[in-house]
Design a protein around this motif. Structure first.
Motif, PDB file in Angstrom:
ATOM      1  N   LYS A   1       0.824  -1.214   0.000  1.00 41.22           N
ATOM      2  CA  LYS A   1       0.000   0.000   0.000  1.00 41.22           C
ATOM      3  C   LYS A   1       0.858   1.265   0.000  1.00 41.22           C
ATOM      4  CE  LYS A   1      -3.588  -2.360   2.639  1.00 41.22           C
ATOM      5  NZ  LYS A   1      -4.138  -2.506   3.985  1.00 41.22           N
TER       6      LYS A   1
ATOM      7  N   SER B   1      -3.723   7.993   3.024  1.00 40.60           N
ATOM      8  CA  SER B   1      -4.405   7.524   4.228  1.00 40.60           C
ATOM      9  C   SER B   1      -3.583   7.592   5.500  1.00 40.60           C
ATOM     10  CB  SER B   1      -4.857   6.069   4.035  1.00 40.60           C
ATOM     11  OG  SER B   1      -5.738   6.000   2.965  1.00 40.60           O
TER      12      SER B   1
ATOM     13  N   GLN C   1      -7.169   9.465   7.333  1.00 33.54           N
ATOM     14  CA  GLN C   1      -8.569   9.217   7.003  1.00 33.54           C
ATOM     15  C   GLN C   1      -9.185   8.401   8.143  1.00 33.54           C
ATOM     16  OE1 GLN C   1      -9.547  10.509   4.054  1.00 33.54           O
ATOM     17  NE2 GLN C   1      -7.608  10.747   2.984  1.00 33.54           N
TER      18      GLN C   1
ATOM     19  N   GLY D   1      -7.810   2.084   9.493  1.00 30.51           N
ATOM     20  CA  GLY D   1      -7.577   0.960   8.577  1.00 30.51           C
ATOM     21  C   GLY D   1      -6.462   0.035   9.024  1.00 30.51           C
ATOM     22  N   ASP D   2      -6.292  -0.997   8.237  1.00 28.86           N
ATOM     23  CA  ASP D   2      -5.316  -2.043   8.558  1.00 28.86           C
ATOM     24  C   ASP D   2      -4.058  -1.814   7.734  1.00 28.86           C
ATOM     25  OD1 ASP D   2      -3.945  -4.328   9.024  1.00 28.86           O
ATOM     26  OD2 ASP D   2      -5.301  -5.639   7.902  1.00 28.86           O
ATOM     27  N   TRP D   3      -2.946  -1.625   8.400  1.00 29.96           N
ATOM     28  CA  TRP D   3      -1.711  -1.276   7.696  1.00 29.96           C
ATOM     29  C   TRP D   3      -0.602  -2.286   7.879  1.00 29.96           C
ATOM     30  CZ3 TRP D   3      -1.465   2.263   4.062  1.00 29.96           C
ATOM     31  CH2 TRP D   3      -2.534   3.162   3.984  1.00 29.96           C
TER      32      TRP D   3
END
Ligand SMILES: CC(C)(COP(=O)(O)OP(=O)(O)OC[C@H]1O[C@@H](n2cnc3c(N)ncnc32)[C@H](O)[C@@H]1OP(=O)(O)O)[C@@H](O)C(=O)NCCC(=O)NCCS
Length: 171
Positions: free
Chosen positions: A73, A110, A152, A156-158
Motif C-alpha cells: 500500500k 491515508s 482518514q 484501517g489495517d496497515w
C-alpha cells in the motif's frame, strides 16, 4: 507567514535552508539537502507535498512528504522537515506538518509515517506506528521513534514493513 507549494525558483533557497537547519540538528548525517535534490527526481516525489514557509519574501521552513510503501500500500513520509535556526520554536515546523497533512488528506493519502523525535511529532498527532502493525525497515529503532498519523477515518489495517525511496540509501 504563508505556507505554499515550492516552485523551481525556490530550489537553491531550500537547499541552503535544509543544510543550515541540519547543521545544528541533534540527529543529522549532513546529507539532508542532497536527499531533497534526489527525491525531486524520483516517482515518489509529490509536488503538492513539497512545501515552503515564507515570511516577508524569505523562505524560513521546508517540508517534503514523499511516497513510501507499507507492504503493497502507498503512504507518505515527511522527510526532511527543516526550519531556519533563528526561526525555530515559533510554530513553523508544526504549521508545515499540519498543512502537509491537510493537502495529503485531500489527495487521498491515508497515513503518514515518520522516524523522528518522540517528543516532537506527537505534537502533530503522531503515535507509535506499531499500533497499526507498521514495521520499521531499519534495525534498532526504538518503538517510540517510529510513528504514524492516520489521515482518514477509520485508520484501517496497515500491517506491513515500510519501503523507502532508493534516494534515502543513495545520499
Ligand atoms: C525540528 C524542527 C523542524 C522543529 O521546527 P520548529 O518550527 O522549531 O518547531 P515548532 O516551533 O513548530 O515546535 C513546536 C513545539 O515543538 C517543540 N520542539 C521544537 N523543536 C523540537 C525538537 N527538535 N525536539 C523536540 N521538541 C521540539 C517546541 O518546544 C514546541 O513545543 P511547545 O509547543 O510545547 O513549546 C526544527 O527544530 C529543525 O529544523 N531542526 C533541525 C532539523 C531537524 O532536526 N528536523 C527534524 C528531523 S526528524
Amino acid at each position: 507567514m504563508i505556507i505554499r507549494q515550492e516552485t523551481t525558483s525556490d530550489a537553491s533557497a531550500v537547499y541552503e535552508l535544509v543544510k543550515t537547519a541540519f547543521a545544528s540538528a541533534e540527529h543529522s548525517d549532513g546529507n539532508e539537502q542532497d536527499l531533497v535534490v534526489l527525491l525531486h527526481k524520483n516517482p515518489s516525489f509529490q509536488p503538492a507535498l513539497s512545501l515552503v514557509a515564507e515570511e516577508n519574501g524569505k523562505i524560513i521552513g521546508y517540508i517534503l512528504f514523499s511516497e513510501i510503501k507499507i507492504g503493497e500500500k502507498t503512504a507518505i513520509a515527511p522527510a526532511p522537515l527543516a526550519v531556519l535556526p533563528e526561526q525555530q520554536r515559533k510554530g513553523v515546523g508544526l504549521a508545515l506538518l499540519q498543512e502537509g497533512h491537510r493537502i495529503a488528506k485531500k489527495l487521498g493519502y491515508s497515513i503518514s509515517v515518520v522516524l523522528g523525535s518522540e517528543t516532537y511529532y506527537p505534537k502533530a498527532g503522531y503515535v507509535p506506528a506499531s499500533r497499526f502493525g507498521i514495521v520499521c525497515p531499519f534495525e534498532g529503532v526504538p518503538d517510540e521513534n517510529y510513528m504514524a498519523l492516520p489521515l482518514q477515518e477509520p485508520a484501517g489495517d496497515w500491517n506491513g514493513t515500510v519501503t523507502y525511496d532508493k534516494a534515502f540509501f543513495e545520499v
